[in-house]
Design a protein around this motif. Structure first.
Motif, PDB file in Angstrom:
ATOM      1  N   PRO A 111      13.739  -8.939 -43.257  1.00  9.43           N
ATOM      2  CA  PRO A 111      13.015 -10.072 -43.855  1.00  9.43           C
ATOM      3  C   PRO A 111      13.780 -11.386 -43.794  1.00  9.43           C
ATOM      4  O   PRO A 111      13.165 -12.461 -43.747  1.00  9.43           O
ATOM      5  N   VAL A 112      15.108 -11.316 -43.799  1.00 14.24           N
ATOM      6  CA  VAL A 112      15.901 -12.546 -43.699  1.00 14.24           C
ATOM      7  C   VAL A 112      15.629 -13.243 -42.377  1.00 14.24           C
ATOM      8  O   VAL A 112      15.370 -14.447 -42.317  1.00 14.24           O
ATOM      9  N   TRP A 113      15.655 -12.469 -41.294  1.00 11.57           N
ATOM     10  CA  TRP A 113      15.451 -13.054 -39.971  1.00 11.57           C
ATOM     11  C   TRP A 113      13.999 -13.501 -39.782  1.00 11.57           C
ATOM     12  O   TRP A 113      13.734 -14.477 -39.070  1.00 11.57           O
ATOM     13  N   THR A 114      13.075 -12.796 -40.445  1.00 11.57           N
ATOM     14  CA  THR A 114      11.680 -13.227 -40.392  1.00 11.57           C
ATOM     15  C   THR A 114      11.516 -14.594 -41.051  1.00 11.57           C
ATOM     16  O   THR A 114      10.832 -15.480 -40.526  1.00 11.57           O
ATOM     17  N   LEU A 115      12.163 -14.768 -42.215  1.00 10.37           N
ATOM     18  CA  LEU A 115      12.075 -16.047 -42.917  1.00 10.37           C
ATOM     19  C   LEU A 115      12.737 -17.165 -42.116  1.00 10.37           C
ATOM     20  O   LEU A 115      12.230 -18.285 -42.052  1.00 10.37           O
ATOM     21  N   ILE A 116      13.881 -16.869 -41.517  1.00  8.27           N
ATOM     22  CA  ILE A 116      14.550 -17.881 -40.698  1.00  8.27           C
ATOM     23  C   ILE A 116      13.668 -18.245 -39.497  1.00  8.27           C
ATOM     24  O   ILE A 116      13.574 -19.411 -39.111  1.00  8.27           O
ATOM     25  N   GLU A 124       8.452 -23.866 -42.097  1.00 12.52           N
ATOM     26  CA  GLU A 124       8.445 -23.561 -43.526  1.00 12.52           C
ATOM     27  C   GLU A 124       9.739 -24.050 -44.178  1.00 12.52           C
ATOM     28  O   GLU A 124      10.797 -24.100 -43.542  1.00 12.52           O
ATOM     29  N   ARG A 125       9.650 -24.349 -45.476  1.00  7.64           N
ATOM     30  CA  ARG A 125      10.825 -24.793 -46.216  1.00  7.64           C
ATOM     31  C   ARG A 125      11.227 -23.730 -47.225  1.00  7.64           C
ATOM     32  O   ARG A 125      10.385 -23.059 -47.805  1.00  7.64           O
ATOM     33  N   PHE A 126      12.535 -23.605 -47.442  1.00  2.77           N
ATOM     34  CA  PHE A 126      13.053 -22.607 -48.370  1.00  2.77           C
ATOM     35  C   PHE A 126      13.376 -23.255 -49.712  1.00  2.77           C
ATOM     36  O   PHE A 126      13.816 -24.396 -49.786  1.00  2.77           O
ATOM     37  N   SER A 127      13.174 -22.469 -50.756  1.00  2.00           N
ATOM     38  CA  SER A 127      13.616 -22.887 -52.082  1.00  2.00           C
ATOM     39  C   SER A 127      15.102 -22.574 -52.231  1.00  2.00           C
ATOM     40  O   SER A 127      15.694 -21.855 -51.420  1.00  2.00           O
ATOM     41  N   GLY A 128      15.707 -23.104 -53.288  1.00  2.00           N
ATOM     42  CA  GLY A 128      17.114 -22.830 -53.547  1.00  2.00           C
ATOM     43  C   GLY A 128      17.378 -21.347 -53.740  1.00  2.00           C
ATOM     44  O   GLY A 128      18.401 -20.815 -53.275  1.00  2.00           O
ATOM     45  N   LEU A 129      16.436 -20.661 -54.395  1.00  2.69           N
ATOM     46  CA  LEU A 129      16.609 -19.237 -54.644  1.00  2.69           C
ATOM     47  C   LEU A 129      16.527 -18.444 -53.337  1.00  2.69           C
ATOM     48  O   LEU A 129      17.224 -17.433 -53.165  1.00  2.69           O
ATOM     49  N   ILE A 294      15.253  -9.179 -52.709  1.00  2.00           N
ATOM     50  CA  ILE A 294      14.514  -9.455 -53.947  1.00  2.00           C
ATOM     51  C   ILE A 294      14.561 -10.941 -54.296  1.00  2.00           C
ATOM     52  O   ILE A 294      13.553 -11.556 -54.681  1.00  2.00           O
ATOM     53  N   LEU A 295      15.732 -11.564 -54.150  1.00  2.00           N
ATOM     54  CA  LEU A 295      15.860 -12.991 -54.415  1.00  2.00           C
ATOM     55  C   LEU A 295      15.006 -13.818 -53.450  1.00  2.00           C
ATOM     56  O   LEU A 295      14.404 -14.815 -53.837  1.00  2.00           O
ATOM     57  N   LEU A 296      14.933 -13.370 -52.199  1.00  2.00           N
ATOM     58  CA  LEU A 296      14.086 -14.050 -51.225  1.00  2.00           C
ATOM     59  C   LEU A 296      12.624 -14.029 -51.667  1.00  2.00           C
ATOM     60  O   LEU A 296      11.913 -15.037 -51.577  1.00  2.00           O
ATOM     61  N   VAL A 297      12.196 -12.858 -52.136  1.00  2.00           N
ATOM     62  CA  VAL A 297      10.798 -12.699 -52.554  1.00  2.00           C
ATOM     63  C   VAL A 297      10.497 -13.521 -53.788  1.00  2.00           C
ATOM     64  O   VAL A 297       9.486 -14.221 -53.872  1.00  2.00           O
ATOM     65  N   ILE A 298      11.397 -13.451 -54.782  1.00  5.81           N
ATOM     66  CA  ILE A 298      11.201 -14.242 -56.012  1.00  5.81           C
ATOM     67  C   ILE A 298      11.202 -15.729 -55.688  1.00  5.81           C
ATOM     68  O   ILE A 298      10.400 -16.504 -56.208  1.00  5.81           O
ATOM     69  N   GLY A 299      12.124 -16.119 -54.813  1.00  6.72           N
ATOM     70  CA  GLY A 299      12.243 -17.534 -54.460  1.00  6.72           C
ATOM     71  C   GLY A 299      11.062 -18.091 -53.743  1.00  6.72           C
ATOM     72  O   GLY A 299      10.818 -19.298 -53.730  1.00  6.72           O
ATOM     73  N   LYS A 300      10.275 -17.211 -53.105  1.00 10.54           N
ATOM     74  CA  LYS A 300       9.099 -17.675 -52.362  1.00 10.54           C
ATOM     75  C   LYS A 300       8.074 -18.334 -53.266  1.00 10.54           C
ATOM     76  O   LYS A 300       7.329 -19.226 -52.873  1.00 10.54           O
ATOM     77  N   GLY A 301       8.071 -17.904 -54.540  1.00  6.92           N
ATOM     78  CA  GLY A 301       7.095 -18.458 -55.459  1.00  6.92           C
ATOM     79  C   GLY A 301       7.622 -19.612 -56.284  1.00  6.92           C
ATOM     80  O   GLY A 301       6.936 -20.135 -57.141  1.00  6.92           O
ATOM     81  N   SER A 302       8.876 -19.972 -56.045  1.00  3.72           N
ATOM     82  CA  SER A 302       9.472 -21.030 -56.869  1.00  3.72           C
ATOM     83  C   SER A 302       9.425 -22.391 -56.175  1.00  3.72           C
ATOM     84  O   SER A 302       9.040 -22.489 -55.033  1.00  3.72           O
TER      85      SER A 302
END
Length: 302
Positions: A111-116, A124-129, A294-302
């Protein structure tokens, strides 16, 4: 059955699928394992493809209805099969030569590489989390590399580690392509699953034939029960996953975390069934990687 239960079920079956792969390729030729496992998957889907085109009224639910697609659609789905097939070739060869307790945490970083990839390709932009989640995941990867050195495996030099990293990166690209096929083009899940399974046989056949004709130095092949198990297990895991995604109220982020839980199953199975060494030294790395997800997933909604 609700979507959480289906997600957990899919994760468990995925973990068993990984264990089946390890059993199938251990001291065995990889290419015929890939080919025959996929023949099993395609054979299961083929009747539904034919029935959907000849007598669609005999299929009472859209869960198994394969919709007609044009030539461009077939090309798109063959491209998916070629992408995933290449990833699997790397993954199966790596799994043959590496402990599954090392492979499972590396695969969990997908999932990390998918998000990158989404950041680079889709803007897409990433949140701090989310950035924190990426950092934690990479820290887990570093911890894993330290544990690997104790088994004589150096991440920067071992070609099988490079193989599993390549497989993971290609898997991440495949995830982005899945989003394109399902969400942008609008193909149904059974359509993608069925033609994907069938075209994988087409993709793997030249490799299998080359192995059979001894075009290169190769190992010997032994038929094992785990080969058809691999083909069936992946179908079941993906079917449960797609069914869960279609349910009302499903949280995609939570589903992603549940799917990554398959690494715990395959990791534990590697220690239990294959008696792999240094498992407890790799376990903190696995937990760190899963925390990062888990932090990636939580951060997606922040």
């Amino acid at each position: 059955m609700d979507w959480v239960t289906l997600g957990l079920f899919s994760a468990v079956v995925l973990g068993l699928y990984d264990l089946g792969k390890k059993h199938a390729v251990r001291d065995n030729a990889v290419l015929p394992v890939l080919f025959w496992a996929q023949v099993v998957s395609a054979t299961i889907w083929l009747p539904w493809v034919i029935t959907s085109h000849v007598r669609p009224e005999l299929i009472p639910t859209n869960l198994l209805q394969v919709e007609p697609i044009d030539a461009l659609g077939h090309l798109r789905l063959f491209a998916k099969s070629a992408l995933v097939g290449t990833s699997w070739i790397f993954a199966y060869f790596a799994l043959k030569h590496l402990p599954i307790s090392l492979v499972a945490p590396i695969r969990a970083t997908s999932p990390v590489w998918t998000l990158i990839g989404a950041l680079v390709l889709l803007g897409e932009r990433f949140s701090g989390l989310q950035w924190t989640g990426i950092a934690v995941t990479l820290a887990g990867f570093y911890i894993l590399s330290i544990a690997g050195k104790k088994e004589g495996i150096r991440f920067s030099r071992d070609r099988w580690v490079l193989f599993i990293i390549a497989a993971t990166l290609l898997g991440a690209v495949s995830s982005l392509y899945d989003k394109y096929l399902l969400n942008i083009v609008g193909y149904s899940a059974p359509t993608v699953q069925s033609w994907f399974a069938i075209y994988l046989v087409v993709f793997f056949f030249p490799f299998f034939w080359g192995w059979k004709q001894r075009w290169w130095p190769r190992g010997e092949f032994e038929w094992r029960w785990s080969i058809p198990f691999v083909g069936v297990a992946l179908l079941i895991a993906d079917f449960a996953y797609f069914r869960a995604l279609e349910m009302d109220g499903v949280l995609i982020g939570v589903m992603s975390c549940l799917r990554r839980g398959s690494a715990l199953v395959s990791f534990a199975g590697g220690l239990w069934f294959f008696k792999e060494k240094n498992g407890m030294q790799k376990f903190p790395a696995l937990l760190t990687i899963l925390l990062g997800i888990i932090l990636l997933v939580i951060g997606k909604g922040s």
